[in-house]
Design an enzyme around this catalytic site. Sequence first.
Site, PDB file in Angstrom:
ATOM      1  N   ASP A  65       0.849  -1.182   0.000  1.00 43.91           N
ATOM      2  CA  ASP A  65       0.000   0.000   0.000  1.00 43.91           C
ATOM      3  C   ASP A  65       0.888   1.236   0.000  1.00 43.91           C
ATOM      4  OD1 ASP A  65      -0.011   1.062   3.098  1.00 43.91           O
ATOM      5  OD2 ASP A  65      -0.012  -1.127   3.043  1.00 43.91           O
ATOM      6  N   ASP A 117      -9.852   3.690   5.987  1.00 45.43           N
ATOM      7  CA  ASP A 117      -8.762   3.623   6.961  1.00 45.43           C
ATOM      8  C   ASP A 117      -9.208   4.293   8.257  1.00 45.43           C
ATOM      9  OD1 ASP A 117      -6.434   3.825   8.430  1.00 45.43           O
ATOM     10  OD2 ASP A 117      -5.231   4.708   6.829  1.00 45.43           O
ATOM     11  N   GLU A 148      -8.052   4.742  12.001  1.00 47.63           N
ATOM     12  CA  GLU A 148      -6.967   4.576  12.961  1.00 47.63           C
ATOM     13  C   GLU A 148      -6.832   5.810  13.836  1.00 47.63           C
ATOM     14  OE1 GLU A 148      -2.830   4.933  11.171  1.00 47.63           O
ATOM     15  OE2 GLU A 148      -3.967   4.316   9.381  1.00 47.63           O
TER      16      GLU A 148
END
Length: 285
Positions: A84, A173, A175
């Site tokens: 990634d 994503d 986080e």
Amino acid sequence: MPVLRSGSPHRSVRSRATVAGTLLATVSLLVGLPGTAGAAATARAPEPRHPELDWAGSQIAKHEGTKGGALPSPSLAAAVEGVDVSSHNGSVAWSTLWNSGVKFAYVKATESTSYTNPSFAQQYNGSYNSGMIRGAYHFATPDTSSGAAQANYFVDHGGGWSKDGKTLPGALDMEYNPYGATCYGLSAAGLVNWMKDWFATYKARTGRDAVVYTSTGWWKQCTGNSGAFGSINPLWIPRYGSSVGELPAGWGFHTIWQYTSTGPTVGDHNKFNGAYDRLQALANG
């Protein structure tokens, strides 16, 4: 001169006007007070200040540590190597990665509703042209705008999907917040609802259920270890060590494992949990 008596029409009209004015002023004052519903509905954090420094795992390593280039467990025999990337990788040597055995890639496309990766075209198209199956991901900032707004921004700036056998569903994503409170100032229920909004909007736009990227540690802390997504959204989990470790609630298995942040050429390397034909099946939906 006429005398105004109690209960006369003139006195009644004037009294009603006075009461209405007082009520209007009171309501206006309450709406403007901190902590009221009106203020809460419009309060948003500023747009990201350094989105070029935010990529999948950038905050995981800071908060949970990393073992760097530890090799994955040999038990993952049926696995496909992937990477990634984001703008911090710049122009990526895709032919080098392809020749080393990398067969898929996820590329950061967007963050919040203000940032697009300036290297996206080279990375997204370059991985595709090298032969890889590739997808795009969005770095979430749930305190800056709604889930629907960020999902729409993502789809409009590279995060779409097509059934060409070479495009993975988009990834969200989730986080640690790079700019402040770990859980973006939201309750566990608030974050879960924000994600539901994002995922529902993405599916309405593309027809696909998106992948969720998150760590077990963050998930437990910020969602109360919600099991709301495990039966729907494939899990992409970061853990920089020799095994995947504990999974968040709701998932019986992971789909992608980000196992190191210090791999060859680009740093972040992943293992798809299955053979190549299963990776193709994920792409095709």
